[in-house]
Scaffold this motif. Structure first.
Motif, PDB file in Angstrom:
ATOM      1  N   GLU A  43    -104.154  28.476   9.176  1.00  0.00           N
ATOM      2  CA  GLU A  43    -103.379  27.245   9.049  1.00  0.00           C
ATOM      3  C   GLU A  43    -102.297  27.108  10.117  1.00  0.00           C
ATOM      4  O   GLU A  43    -101.945  26.003  10.519  1.00  0.00           O
ATOM      5  CB  GLU A  43    -102.709  27.187   7.666  1.00  0.00           C
ATOM      6  CG  GLU A  43    -103.681  27.088   6.507  1.00  0.00           C
ATOM      7  CD  GLU A  43    -102.988  27.089   5.158  1.00  0.00           C
ATOM      8  OE1 GLU A  43    -101.754  27.331   5.109  1.00  0.00           O
ATOM      9  OE2 GLU A  43    -103.663  26.841   4.138  1.00  0.00           O
ATOM     10  N   LEU A  45    -102.198  27.786  13.315  1.00  0.00           N
ATOM     11  CA  LEU A  45    -102.559  27.259  14.623  1.00  0.00           C
ATOM     12  C   LEU A  45    -102.381  25.750  14.684  1.00  0.00           C
ATOM     13  O   LEU A  45    -101.814  25.217  15.645  1.00  0.00           O
ATOM     14  CB  LEU A  45    -104.005  27.635  14.975  1.00  0.00           C
ATOM     15  CG  LEU A  45    -104.160  28.754  16.014  1.00  0.00           C
ATOM     16  CD1 LEU A  45    -103.578  30.047  15.498  1.00  0.00           C
ATOM     17  CD2 LEU A  45    -105.629  28.942  16.382  1.00  0.00           C
ATOM     18  N   SER A  46    -102.838  25.060  13.656  1.00  0.00           N
ATOM     19  CA  SER A  46    -102.694  23.599  13.648  1.00  0.00           C
ATOM     20  C   SER A  46    -101.254  23.195  13.325  1.00  0.00           C
ATOM     21  O   SER A  46    -100.726  22.258  13.926  1.00  0.00           O
ATOM     22  CB  SER A  46    -103.656  22.977  12.637  1.00  0.00           C
ATOM     23  OG  SER A  46    -103.427  23.492  11.336  1.00  0.00           O
ATOM     24  N   ASP A  47    -100.599  23.907  12.408  1.00  0.00           N
ATOM     25  CA  ASP A  47     -99.226  23.552  12.026  1.00  0.00           C
ATOM     26  C   ASP A  47     -98.253  23.705  13.188  1.00  0.00           C
ATOM     27  O   ASP A  47     -97.328  22.902  13.358  1.00  0.00           O
ATOM     28  CB  ASP A  47     -98.753  24.423  10.860  1.00  0.00           C
ATOM     29  CG  ASP A  47     -99.424  24.041   9.549  1.00  0.00           C
ATOM     30  OD1 ASP A  47    -100.222  23.080   9.552  1.00  0.00           O
ATOM     31  OD2 ASP A  47     -99.148  24.695   8.531  1.00  0.00           O
ATOM     32  N   ALA A  49     -99.260  23.978  16.430  1.00  0.00           N
ATOM     33  CA  ALA A  49     -99.913  23.498  17.653  1.00  0.00           C
ATOM     34  C   ALA A  49    -100.095  24.622  18.669  1.00  0.00           C
ATOM     35  O   ALA A  49     -99.772  24.481  19.848  1.00  0.00           O
ATOM     36  CB  ALA A  49     -99.119  22.349  18.264  1.00  0.00           C
ATOM     37  N   SER A  51    -102.580  27.563  20.658  1.00  0.00           N
ATOM     38  CA  SER A  51    -103.937  27.859  21.101  1.00  0.00           C
ATOM     39  C   SER A  51    -104.356  29.232  20.587  1.00  0.00           C
ATOM     40  O   SER A  51    -103.542  30.003  20.073  1.00  0.00           O
ATOM     41  CB  SER A  51    -104.004  27.847  22.629  1.00  0.00           C
ATOM     42  OG  SER A  51    -103.254  28.937  23.155  1.00  0.00           O
TER      43      SER A  51
END
Length: 425
Positions: A43, A45-47, A49, A51
């Motif tokens: 979770e 990585l998306s929260d 931002a 890579s």
């Protein structure tokens, strides 16, 4: 002599029942706090931002702090005692592991992971040094394996626990699942650290549950063994080419170890399983296999008093596992079977490896030497996740990273066969 032997067997059983459960549970907690970033990644990585390469760098930067403080930490423990120092380590890493739940960008992620490595530095080599105060070489591989069984047990417990927390506490109190995971898995470290600081005996002489005659027998065993070792000074160990060979071997083994620890959840997710709870449950399977393999092979190593092949063969098996994982990443069953093979090989080779340096180092050389081998080896903990993440970003796949880990493990296994054996009768 027969009476002494029977007495020693009884004493070491008593020591093991008194020490190993606490040390084992402490390492389970330590390892979960070290590698739960692999679940948070699902979770985070998306929260944040980030890579894949940024995640790999953050996961690995832990080991830079670890590397810098390992040797000083062990030397301090040798002076002030295990009770206060191990307790301090556990409390400080528990606090910082909880702080991980508050990171808001990749730079904060790097900073807290680095500080977490600084805080935990010295725990693992400190325990290895501590076990050397109690157990002679003939028992140490088995005892170390029992202690290091915490690694697969942490995977068995930590995977389902992390997955459950992230799934069922998601959004509660305005917190994401990965934030709850960090806090809840950090608390046991602080509680156990306080217990260790008050209850762990520094040496056999401080164990109130041993009689004076039992203390004397244990101390005599360790003193006799220390007289037969080649190195007494840290600087002497550094001049031995075999010492640096051991550093290189351990580096290769650790490359594979953290390949499993940091990337297993991602491999399972990449094979088509998206539910965090299911990922957590499936991730326990490789660790169950690794636990069984570790205990069986370590017992065989002590029984035969042979350690090179008992390190080399599992390492090569782990290399084959990573190679197969790279060719089965699109199927859950195939990827899971291959990662189980990799985990069995790696987790089996690691505890037995520590019988090799333990045979040559004593006193200050042991305190500094064991820590330095662990420090140099754990630089692979920095390189392994970063390398796999970077290769993933460059190629769009984890396949090349798996091949790289297989290569390192294969090299480590072959190099082990060049180490001169110390334990044959």
């Amino acid at each position: 002599m027969a009476n002494d032997f029977a007495s020693l067997q009884h004493i070491y059983r008593k020591i093991s029942w008194k020490l190993l459960p606490l040390l084992f549970v402490s390492y389970v907690v330590a390892y979960i706090d070290r590698v739960n970033v692999g679940f948070a990644k699902l979770e985070m990585l998306s929260d944040l931002a980030m890579s894949e390469a940024a995640y790999g760098l953050g996961a690995g930067v832990f080991f830079l702090g670890y590397f810098l403080l390992e040797v000083p930490s062990n030397l301090i423990m040798h002076r002030v005692g295990a009770r206060l120092w191990i307790g301090r380590i556990m409390i400080s890493w528990g606090i910082l592991s909880g702080v991980m739940s508050h990171v808001q960008n990749e730079h904060q992620f790097y900073l807290v992971r680095f500080l977490l490595g600084v805080a935990e530095a010295g725990f693992f080599p400190g325990i290895l040094l501590y076990l050397g105060y109690w157990y002679p070489a003939g028992l140490r591989a088995r005892v170390t394996a029992l202690f290091m069984a915490a690694v697969p047990v942490a995977g068995i417990i930590g995977g389902p626990l992390s997955g459950w927390i992230m799934k069922y506490l998601e959004g509660h109190g305005g917190q994401r699942g990965w934030q709850w995971m960090y806090w809840l898995e950090a608390l046991p470290a602080v509680i156990l650290g306080l217990h260790v600081a008050f209850r762990l005996p520094d040496s056999p002489s401080d164990a109130r549950w041993l009689s004076d005659s039992e203390i004397q027998l244990v101390n005599n065993q360790i003193a006799l063994e220390n007289q037969q070792k080649a190195h007494g000074r840290f600087v002497d160990a550094l001049r031995d080419a075999r010492f640096w060979l051991l550093c290189l071997i351990y580096f290769c083994l650790v490359m594979g170890n953290y390949g499993v620890s940091f990337w297993l959840p991602s491999v399972i997710k990449g094979s088509g399983v998206t539910d965090p709870g299911q990922v957590g449950l499936l991730s326990a399977i490789p660790w169950i296999g690794a636990l069984i393999a570790m205990l069986l092979v370590s017992a065989s190593a002590d029984k035969r008093r042979e350690y090179r092949w008992h390190v080399a063969v599992p390492a090569l098996v782990g290399a084959i596992g990573f190679y197969l994982a790279a060719t089965h990443l699109n199927g859950t069953a195939g990827a899971l079977a291959a990662m189980t093979m990799a985990a069995c090989g790696i987790i089996t080779s690691l505890p037995i490896f520590w019988s090799l340096p333990a045979a040559t180092l004593t006193g200050v050389a042991a305190a500094g030497g064991i820590a330095l081998i662990n420090s140099v080896g754990n630089l692979a903990g920095f390189l392994s996740p970063y390398l796999v993440g970077w290769l993933h970003d460059q190629t769009g796949s984890s396949v090349v990273g798996m091949y790289a880990l297989a290569l390192f493990l294969g090299l480590g296994g072959l190099l082990t066969l060049t180490v001169r054996e110390q334990h044959r009768n």
